[in-house]
Design a protein around this motif. Structure first.
Motif, PDB file in Angstrom:
ATOM      1  N   PHE A 237       6.590  10.229  -4.588  1.00  0.00           N
ATOM      2  CA  PHE A 237       7.675   9.796  -3.712  1.00  0.00           C
ATOM      3  C   PHE A 237       7.647   8.300  -3.484  1.00  0.00           C
ATOM      4  O   PHE A 237       8.690   7.632  -3.480  1.00  0.00           O
ATOM      5  N   ALA A 238       6.426   7.786  -3.295  1.00  0.00           N
ATOM      6  CA  ALA A 238       6.312   6.351  -3.041  1.00  0.00           C
ATOM      7  C   ALA A 238       6.889   5.564  -4.196  1.00  0.00           C
ATOM      8  O   ALA A 238       7.681   4.628  -4.014  1.00  0.00           O
ATOM      9  N   VAL A 239       6.521   5.965  -5.413  1.00  0.00           N
ATOM     10  CA  VAL A 239       7.007   5.218  -6.574  1.00  0.00           C
ATOM     11  C   VAL A 239       8.512   5.352  -6.679  1.00  0.00           C
ATOM     12  O   VAL A 239       9.234   4.379  -6.905  1.00  0.00           O
ATOM     13  N   ARG A 240       9.010   6.574  -6.482  1.00  0.00           N
ATOM     14  CA  ARG A 240      10.464   6.764  -6.601  1.00  0.00           C
ATOM     15  C   ARG A 240      11.215   5.936  -5.572  1.00  0.00           C
ATOM     16  O   ARG A 240      12.181   5.245  -5.887  1.00  0.00           O
ATOM     17  N   ARG A 241      10.731   6.021  -4.347  1.00  0.00           N
ATOM     18  CA  ARG A 241      11.356   5.291  -3.262  1.00  0.00           C
ATOM     19  C   ARG A 241      11.375   3.797  -3.558  1.00  0.00           C
ATOM     20  O   ARG A 241      12.400   3.123  -3.461  1.00  0.00           O
ATOM     21  N   ALA A 242      10.198   3.313  -3.962  1.00  0.00           N
ATOM     22  CA  ALA A 242      10.079   1.887  -4.214  1.00  0.00           C
ATOM     23  C   ALA A 242      10.895   1.472  -5.425  1.00  0.00           C
ATOM     24  O   ALA A 242      11.407   0.364  -5.511  1.00  0.00           O
ATOM     25  N   ARG A 243      11.047   2.402  -6.364  1.00  0.00           N
ATOM     26  CA  ARG A 243      11.796   2.086  -7.573  1.00  0.00           C
ATOM     27  C   ARG A 243      13.283   1.942  -7.274  1.00  0.00           C
ATOM     28  O   ARG A 243      13.947   1.052  -7.773  1.00  0.00           O
ATOM     29  N   THR A 244      13.807   2.874  -6.464  1.00  0.00           N
ATOM     30  CA  THR A 244      15.251   2.856  -6.251  1.00  0.00           C
ATOM     31  C   THR A 244      15.681   1.575  -5.568  1.00  0.00           C
ATOM     32  O   THR A 244      16.791   1.115  -5.749  1.00  0.00           O
ATOM     33  N   SER A 245      14.804   1.012  -4.781  1.00  0.00           N
ATOM     34  CA  SER A 245      15.183  -0.215  -4.124  1.00  0.00           C
ATOM     35  C   SER A 245      14.792  -1.433  -4.949  1.00  0.00           C
ATOM     36  O   SER A 245      14.893  -2.552  -4.497  1.00  0.00           O
TER      37      SER A 245
ATOM     38  N   ILE B 281      -1.118   3.819  -1.552  1.00  0.00           N
ATOM     39  CA  ILE B 281       0.145   4.555  -1.510  1.00  0.00           C
ATOM     40  C   ILE B 281       1.085   3.914  -0.494  1.00  0.00           C
ATOM     41  O   ILE B 281       2.283   3.736  -0.751  1.00  0.00           O
ATOM     42  N   GLY B 282       0.519   3.529   0.648  1.00  0.00           N
ATOM     43  CA  GLY B 282       1.337   2.867   1.655  1.00  0.00           C
ATOM     44  C   GLY B 282       1.966   1.589   1.121  1.00  0.00           C
ATOM     45  O   GLY B 282       3.136   1.286   1.393  1.00  0.00           O
ATOM     46  N   THR B 283       1.209   0.855   0.357  1.00  0.00           N
ATOM     47  CA  THR B 283       1.741  -0.388  -0.197  1.00  0.00           C
ATOM     48  C   THR B 283       2.894  -0.107  -1.154  1.00  0.00           C
ATOM     49  O   THR B 283       3.925  -0.775  -1.127  1.00  0.00           O
ATOM     50  N   VAL B 284       2.693   0.888  -1.998  1.00  0.00           N
ATOM     51  CA  VAL B 284       3.771   1.233  -2.930  1.00  0.00           C
ATOM     52  C   VAL B 284       4.997   1.694  -2.145  1.00  0.00           C
ATOM     53  O   VAL B 284       6.130   1.264  -2.399  1.00  0.00           O
ATOM     54  N   TRP B 285       4.737   2.561  -1.178  1.00  0.00           N
ATOM     55  CA  TRP B 285       5.814   3.167  -0.397  1.00  0.00           C
ATOM     56  C   TRP B 285       6.712   2.092   0.206  1.00  0.00           C
ATOM     57  O   TRP B 285       7.939   2.181   0.156  1.00  0.00           O
ATOM     58  N   THR B 286       6.090   1.082   0.766  1.00  0.00           N
ATOM     59  CA  THR B 286       6.879   0.072   1.446  1.00  0.00           C
ATOM     60  C   THR B 286       7.255  -1.084   0.531  1.00  0.00           C
ATOM     61  O   THR B 286       7.848  -2.055   0.972  1.00  0.00           O
TER      62      THR B 286
ATOM     63  N   PHE C  45      -0.815   2.040 -15.472  1.00  0.00           N
ATOM     64  CA  PHE C  45      -2.258   2.283 -15.424  1.00  0.00           C
ATOM     65  C   PHE C  45      -2.742   2.476 -13.991  1.00  0.00           C
ATOM     66  O   PHE C  45      -3.699   3.205 -13.751  1.00  0.00           O
ATOM     67  N   LEU C  46      -2.077   1.820 -13.054  1.00  0.00           N
ATOM     68  CA  LEU C  46      -2.455   2.043 -11.660  1.00  0.00           C
ATOM     69  C   LEU C  46      -2.154   3.475 -11.250  1.00  0.00           C
ATOM     70  O   LEU C  46      -2.940   4.124 -10.554  1.00  0.00           O
ATOM     71  N   ILE C  47      -0.997   3.978 -11.678  1.00  0.00           N
ATOM     72  CA  ILE C  47      -0.684   5.367 -11.365  1.00  0.00           C
ATOM     73  C   ILE C  47      -1.709   6.287 -12.017  1.00  0.00           C
ATOM     74  O   ILE C  47      -2.233   7.220 -11.397  1.00  0.00           O
ATOM     75  N   GLY C  48      -2.018   5.973 -13.286  1.00  0.00           N
ATOM     76  CA  GLY C  48      -3.029   6.762 -13.982  1.00  0.00           C
ATOM     77  C   GLY C  48      -4.344   6.750 -13.225  1.00  0.00           C
ATOM     78  O   GLY C  48      -5.009   7.779 -13.071  1.00  0.00           O
ATOM     79  N   PHE C  49      -4.680   5.596 -12.726  1.00  0.00           N
ATOM     80  CA  PHE C  49      -5.921   5.481 -11.943  1.00  0.00           C
ATOM     81  C   PHE C  49      -5.908   6.454 -10.770  1.00  0.00           C
ATOM     82  O   PHE C  49      -6.856   7.214 -10.568  1.00  0.00           O
ATOM     83  N   VAL C  50      -4.835   6.433  -9.996  1.00  0.00           N
ATOM     84  CA  VAL C  50      -4.815   7.280  -8.799  1.00  0.00           C
ATOM     85  C   VAL C  50      -4.940   8.745  -9.189  1.00  0.00           C
ATOM     86  O   VAL C  50      -5.777   9.486  -8.657  1.00  0.00           O
ATOM     87  N   VAL C  51      -4.143   9.154 -10.171  1.00  0.00           N
ATOM     88  CA  VAL C  51      -4.137  10.568 -10.530  1.00  0.00           C
ATOM     89  C   VAL C  51      -5.516  11.000 -11.009  1.00  0.00           C
ATOM     90  O   VAL C  51      -6.098  11.982 -10.532  1.00  0.00           O
TER      91      VAL C  51
END
Ligand code: HEA
Ligand code: HEA
Ligand code: CUA
Ligand SMILES: [Cu+2]
Lengths: 361, 655, 198
Positions: free
Chosen positions: A82-90, B361-366, B377-383
């Protein structure tokens, strides 16, 4: 390896999985099916298919941990997605970043998430997992009731010496126990560290020089279980395996009685000659045959009832006459780096020796 | 010596003690001359500059990754099916031992040391590391150690008791008669010295060489990670040094540390080794997290959320990781009280990781994500790392640990955390900083393919190994019987490993191709926030034309015009700038906490002594495998090189 | 850009925590403290697993020589500290004297050590006890040898008048290390000589 073709099919099989109860469980079971189809009905020593109380307790702990792990992972992945999607759309690439001050405002909300979502909630889950672990440990802490037999198992590079001190029995690479009754197993080592593991019955515990570890083993069901040395111990670590055989009570008692007896007297001439060959050859320097040799030789497995065992050289070969001959002729070819040298014998002597060993039931 | 001569001497070393600030604009040509390495082959052996030495660590580390990877592929080939005979039992044991040693000691640790060496001065605004010659010495020792290891391996005497070499198998020549374990002792011993030198150097640099105004609270997260890594090395590496020396003594001079028959104790070895061994994995993981943070901030296009909590969580992880070593040998027969303590501690060590992941995740989210290869690769890292982390938590549950300890379940865990937690972040970092290192961009298309192939290949290789472990497959076995039913999953794993290797091969291709014909990167292709993106790519030897003054955590995003709070000397930066001389190798010496300028640090010039000193130490260690006399000989040689190193001693003289 | 002419230049030469060399030495000492702590921990571990300690048949000599030796070593550190104080006050004579005394005491320590150990009827191959005690002693003795050697170099510098009140970094870090080598001996002394008697 030269004898490999032999090895493939003749090994005693570990018992078939109870088809019903755990069939649905995870991949392990699915895997069994796949493997079974490919290998013609062979079964695996699956830890999650427990046949004893200890392994069952461990499997219980595993399933709790497993589902926790699944839930945690799924939550993390979902959030990330969700974070990636959210951040991507903006997002437009190269979008200007917020200034520190702007960042700081968002930060306050995010900090709460970090502390609670990343700190507090995991901490609670982990505390639960710790409690689970500690209660699990407590189960293993007390010796079970009804222990009658003590077995001393001594690890050697690359075989297992098995002793029933109360009955004067010494054997190798095969541990017999009565079904449904816990036995006390004392684990020692003659050289380096080994590790005693029967996946379907119990976790492993190490065999350490200068130290005796104790483990209580119990099998709920009669059968032959695969055992393995799990700690790397040298060249033939891979072929340091054993059979853990749980038998009905009377069967077990009969076995114990037979094993306690001295070696069988040879009945025919060839075997008699073989007995002399054995005593005079270097074999007797390393191997004991109770009733024949003085009990001093401990460098190799006790051979008193060799022919009653199902495998040779710690489950490297099925114990059939051809394999026995092959082993004595070329132990280093079959199990490179093991501690038994090839011994030069005249062909006649060799056959006599084989006849003698073959009669050691 | 006359006063005048002495004055000259001092001048030679430090430049005049008191002089007025330079006037006029900076003079890059003068800087260029001051910082130039010597020409030719002499230059090759005498450079001490952080960027050269750091890059050498990185490149050499990468070569070891490839070598260790090829060994892994051979192992996987041998294990693809039951009863294969691709390699002998003997070779297989050397393969997994050398693979483990290579990956842990010769790839992961030096790689991140190298990254830290390269990036720390850039990020903190220094011209070089505080003690450049120490870094060079560290590199040469590392090289000697690596060559020793692989020469041994090629000659058929690689280490053969696993990467952690439990005694007494490793410590008694009756059990491991070949030279392999002596080589293990030597190679690891040398490498530890190298790592310790790097640790001291990085710590001192971060303590003393931050640009004016860079307080602890303005240090980029990567620098925090490098600092924590170095402190962990400082406290952990001596333990492995002890473990290796004790094994060496048992083997070479007949002591009995680990010989139970003579009063020694095999389990003592495990305590000493794993007291290092557990922190070791976080020594690898912490800087990797630093890399993740750096790339994340840039590509999420926002400052890291909860910066100070994340920095603290690194410190917490570093400290906690010294309290869990026993979880690597829960099965040796430990009293329940000990088991309970170490199980609980091992669980709790996960909390900082939870915080870090939440912050990411918070950083990505915002933020507003730029979804390029580095970010993939960062996503790969987390997973991958989360999956490895949760199996780590399972392993900490003692009864379950007994079941899967020393099985392929552990092999799966360790690759999930190491590849997920170090290799994927490393690639994220390489895609991120390659433009800075070389001036060229890596090819994105190839990069995406690489990521996809590696991600799939990795999971195919190692996911099934969890199941194999639960099916009773012990680790470190060179073969297995068909009737155990492990063939299918092993085959899948082997196929996966080839896919994974192909992914890495793509990177090698990308690397070579981009180096020659990649797009020009310019100074700052990512519009990134930290100082390294303010200098040309690759950075000049002197790094900054004008030593920067720092007023914010993200100086390039937020120059922080109005210094807040109390005005410090650093905030008057304009007056400070011209102080640093251009005709001597100088950088600011600042206070630890606040980055208040205190002095001008005189950095060392090109020197031959690091390589000579490393040879002296190398002679002592490598020679000791054959005769203990080499040890005193090496010591004397080392003393002589130290004399040369400090020559002419006149720096103490006042003018 | 405006340059404020007359701004005082920062110093190039610093001592103590302002100097990177000083921090480097602190780093080295931190590493060594971990190593010595590890050795002490190994000692007590081995003691714990052995029923008798020192084992039967191993005769540890009296406390006399080691105790004298400990005092000798402490005295050498005192001499170093005195010399260090002296140079801060600009007293070259005491500086040289202090360093010489420290070196001499260091050598006395080594000689006594040799005498002590040549009297022992066991060595590192006899028992794990011998292994750990000889290793600790050997490792520490190597340190004493190295500080004495380094002391000689520093003494040469002192004799050539290279140290001044405001510039004596080499002497400062050398003192630091010397004091460390002495201070770390005290727990070792308690571990090896006193603890078995408790
Ligand atoms: C980068 C390296 C790295 C990292 C980071 C870790 C991290 C962890 N490791 Fe691992 N480990 C190794 C490398 C690493 N390990 C290696 C190389 C070995 C084998 C050595 C050998 O034998 O050869 C090993 C072995 C090993 C063992 C011994 C296995 C055995 O031999 O029997 C154990 C046992 O406790 C363990 C535990 C843990 C734990 C609890 C963590 C934790 O730090 C993990 C924390 C992370 C997470 C948990 C995921 C993220 C967190 C969240 C998303 C929050 C929410 C989570 C929960 C509530 C669960 N590890
Ligand atoms: C950072 C650490 C790290 C990394 C990256 C890896 C990477 C890999 N490891 Fe490693 N492994 C360990 C650390 C690591 N390992 C450790 C510590 C052990 C324990 C050792 C022990 O038991 O003592 C271990 C053990 C171990 C085992 C168990 C051995 C055993 O117990 O018997 C296996 C088996 O499958 C394995 C496989 C792999 C594979 C397939 C990879 C793959 O990721 C490799 C990927 C492939 C490449 C990197 C090759 C790329 C090369 C090319 C494409 C060719 C190009 C060539 C040129 C240009 C010259 N590893
Ligand atoms: Cu015995 Cu492995
Ligand atoms: Cu660990």
């Amino acid at each position: 390896m030269r004898y490999q073709n032999h090895r493939q099919d003749h090994l005693p099989q570990v018992p078939s999985m109870r088809a019903h109860a755990r069939a649905g469980r995870l991949v392990a079971a699915a895997a069994t099916a796949v493997a079974a189809a490919l290998l013609g009905g062979c079964e695996m020593p699956i830890a999650l298919d427990p046949r004893g109380p200890a392994a069952a307790e461990i499997a219980r702990i595993w399933w709790l941990l497993f589902w926790t792990a699944v839930v945690v992972s799924v939550i993390v992945f979902t959030l990330l997605g969700f974070a990636v999607r959210r951040a991507r759309t903006s997002a437009r690439t190269d979008e200007p970043h917020p200034t520190s001050e702007e960042g700081a405002r968002i930060d306050n909300r995010a900090t709460g998430f970090v502390l609670i979502g990343g700190g507090l909630i995991p901490a609670l889950i982990l505390i639960a997992a710790t409690v689970l672990t500690l209660t699990g440990l407590a189960v293993f802490d007390r010796p079970p009731d009804g222990v009658e037999h003590t077995i001393v198992v001594r690890g050697h590079m690359f075989w297992w010496e098995v002793e029933y001190p109360e009955h004067g029995v010494v054997t190798a690479n095969e541990i017999h126990v009565p079904v449904g009754q816990p036995v006390r197993v004392e684990l020692e080592s003659a050289d380096v560290i080994h590790s005693f593991w029967v996946p379907q019955l119990h976790g492993k515990i190490e065999m350490i020089p200068g130290k005796t570890n104790v483990i209580y083993m119990e099998a709920d069901e009669a059968g032959t279980y695969f055992g393995k040395c799990a700690e790397f111990c040298g060249r033939q670590h891979a072929n340091m395996e054993f059979l853990f055989i749980a038998q009905e009570r009377d069967e077990f008692d009969a076995w114990l009685e037979r094993q306690a007896a001295d070696a069988a007297e040879p009945t025919d001439d060839i075997a008699l000659r073989g007995r002399d060959v054995f005593v005079e050859s270097p074999c007797a320097a390393c191997h004991s045959v109770r009733g024949l040799t003085p009990a001093a030789a401990e460098a190799g497995p006790d051979l008193t009832h060799l022919a009653s065992r199902r495998t040779l050289a710690a489950r490297t070969l099925p114990n059939v006459p051809g394999n026995l001959a092959g082993w004595i002729l070329d132990p280093q070819g079959i199990k490179p780096g093991n501690q038994m040298p090839a011994v030069n014998l005249e062909p006649d002597d060799f056959h006599a020796l084989l006849a003698y060993l073959g009669g050691l039931r | 010596m006359t006063q005048h001569d002495e004055a000259q001497q001092v001048h030679h070393h430090y430049g005049p003690q008191h002089s007025t600030p330079r006037e006029g604009p900076p003079d890059p040509e003068l800087l260029e001359r001051t910082w130039r390495p010597l020409p030719g082959i002499v230059g090759f052996f005498t450079v001490v500059n952080y960027s050269t030495v750091g890059m050498r660590f990185i490149v050499t580390g990468f070569i070891f990754l490839l070598l260790g990877g090829v060994q892994a592929l051979i192992m996987r080939t041998q294990l693809a099916q039951p009863n294969l005979d691709v390699v002998s039992a003997e070779l297989f044991q050397q393969l997994f031992s050398t693979h483990g040693v290579t990956m842990m000691f010769f790839f992961a640790v030096p790689m991140f040391e190298g990254l830290a060496m390269y990036l720390v001065p850039l990020m903190i605004g220094a011209r070089d590391m505080a003690m450049p010659r120490l870094g060079a010495l560290g590199y040469w020792l590392y090289l000697i150690a690596g060559i020793t290891l692989f020469v041994g391996f090629i000659l058929g005497v690689g280490p053969d008791a696993g990467w952690f070499a439990h005694a007494p198998l490793s410590s008694e020549t009756t059990f491991t008669p070949k030279l392999g374990m002596d080589i293990w002792v030597t190679a690891i011993g040398l490498l530890e010295i190298s790592a310790l030198l790097a640790a001291v150097e990085i710590i001192v640099t971060i303590f003393k060489c931050k640009a004016p105004g860079m307080s602890m609270a303005r240090m980029p997260i990567f620098v925090w990670a490098a600092l924590v890594m170095s402190f962990m090395m400082l406290f952990a590496m001596p333990a492995v040094l002890l473990a290796t020396v004790a094994v060496g003594l048992d083997r070479m001079v007949g002591t009995h540390f680990f010989n139970a028959a003579m009063g020694g104790d095999p389990t003592l070895y495990q305590h000493v080794f794993w007291f290092f061994g557990h922190p070791e994995v976080y020594i690898i993981f912490t800087p990797a997290l630093g890399v993740v943070s750096a790339a994340l901030v840039t590509f999420a296009r926002r400052p890291m959320v909860a910066y100070s909590i994340v920095a603290l969580s690194f410190v917490a992880m570093g400290i906690l990781s010294f309290g869990v070593w026993v979880h690597h040998f829960f099965a040796i027969g430990i009293p329940p009280i000990g088991l309970s303590f170490f199980a609980a501690a091992s669980m709790m060590v996960s909390i900082p990781s939870g915080i870090q992941l939440a912050a990411f995740i918070g950083t990505v989210w915002t933020g507003r994500v730029v979804l390029n290869t580095s970010f993939l690769f960062l996503i790969g890292f987390v997973v991958i790392f989360v999956m490895g982390g949760v199996t780590g938590v399972m392993l900490a549950a003692v009864p379950f640990n007994w079941q899967v300890h020393d099985s392929y379940f552990v092999v799966a865990h360790l690759h999930y955390v190491l590849i997920g937690g170090a290799l994927f972040p490393l690639f994220a970092g390489l895609f991120y900083w390659f433009p800075k290192f070389t001036g060229k961009l890596l090819n994105e298309r190839l990069g995406r393919w690489q990521f996809g192939i590696m991600f799939v290949g990795f999971n195919v290789t190692f996911f099934v190994q969890h199941i194999l472990g639960l099916q009773g497959m012990a680790r470190r076995i060179h073969t297995y019987d068909a009737d155990l039913g492990w063939g299918t999953f092993n085959l899948i794993s082997t196929i996966g490993s080839y896919v994974l290797a192909f992914g890495i091969l793509l990177f090698v291709v990308n690397f070579v191709w981009s180096l020659r014909s990649g797009r020009d990167a310019g100074i700052d292709p990512w519009k990134a926030p930290t100082l390294e993106w303010s200098v040309p790519s690759p950075p000049p030897q002197y790094t900054f034309v004008e030593p920067p003054v720092i007023r914010s955590l993200y100086p390039l995003w937020d120059p922080g015009e109005s210094p807040s709070g109390v005005e410090t000397a650093a905030d008057r930066g304009v007056a400070l700038r011209p102080q640093i001389r251009e005709d001597y190798r100088e950088t600011f010496g600042t206070s630890i906490m606040d980055g208040e300028p205190e002095s001008r640090i005189n950095l060392r010039d090109n020197s031959i002594w690091p390589v000579l000193a490393s040879l002296a130490i190398g002679i002592a260690f490598v020679g000791a495998m054959f005769s203990l006399w080499f040890f005193p000989i090496g010591a004397v040689l080392f003393f002589l090189t130290m004399l040369g190193w400090h020559w002419p001693f006149s720096k103490e003289v006042a003018s | 850009m405006s340059v404020r002419v007359g701004t005082p230049m920062l110093p190039v030469y610093t001592l103590g925590p302002k100097s990177v060399v000083w921090w480097g030495m602190i780093g080295l000492i931190a590493i060594e403290i971990v190593v010595f702590s590890g050795l002490i921990a190994m000692y007590f571990w081995l003691r714990l697993v052995n029923p008798s300690w020192p084992p039967e048949g191993i005769d540890t000599k009296g406390l006399l020589i080691p105790t004298i030796n400990t005092l000798v070593l402490i005295a050498s550190a005192v001499a170093m500290v005195v010399a260090k104080r002296a140079i801060v006050r600009g007293n070259q004579r005491v500086l040289k004297l202090g360093q010489m005394v420290a070196i001499a005491l260091g050598m006395v320590f080594l000689v006594l050590k040799y005498i002590e150990y040549s009297g022992y009827g066991y060595d590192w191959t006899t028992h794990a006890y011998g292994s750990i005690t000889w290793t600790i002693t050997g490792f520490h003795t190597a340190h004493v040898i190295s500080v004495v050697t380094k002391g000689l170099v520093v003494l040469t510098m002192a004799l050539r008048g290279m140290f001044r009140p405001d510039r004596h970094l080499a002497f400062e870090v050398s003192t630091l290390y010397w004091v460390f080598v002495v201070v770390i001996w005290i727990p070792l002394y308690f571990t090896m000589y006193i603890s078995p008697r408790l």
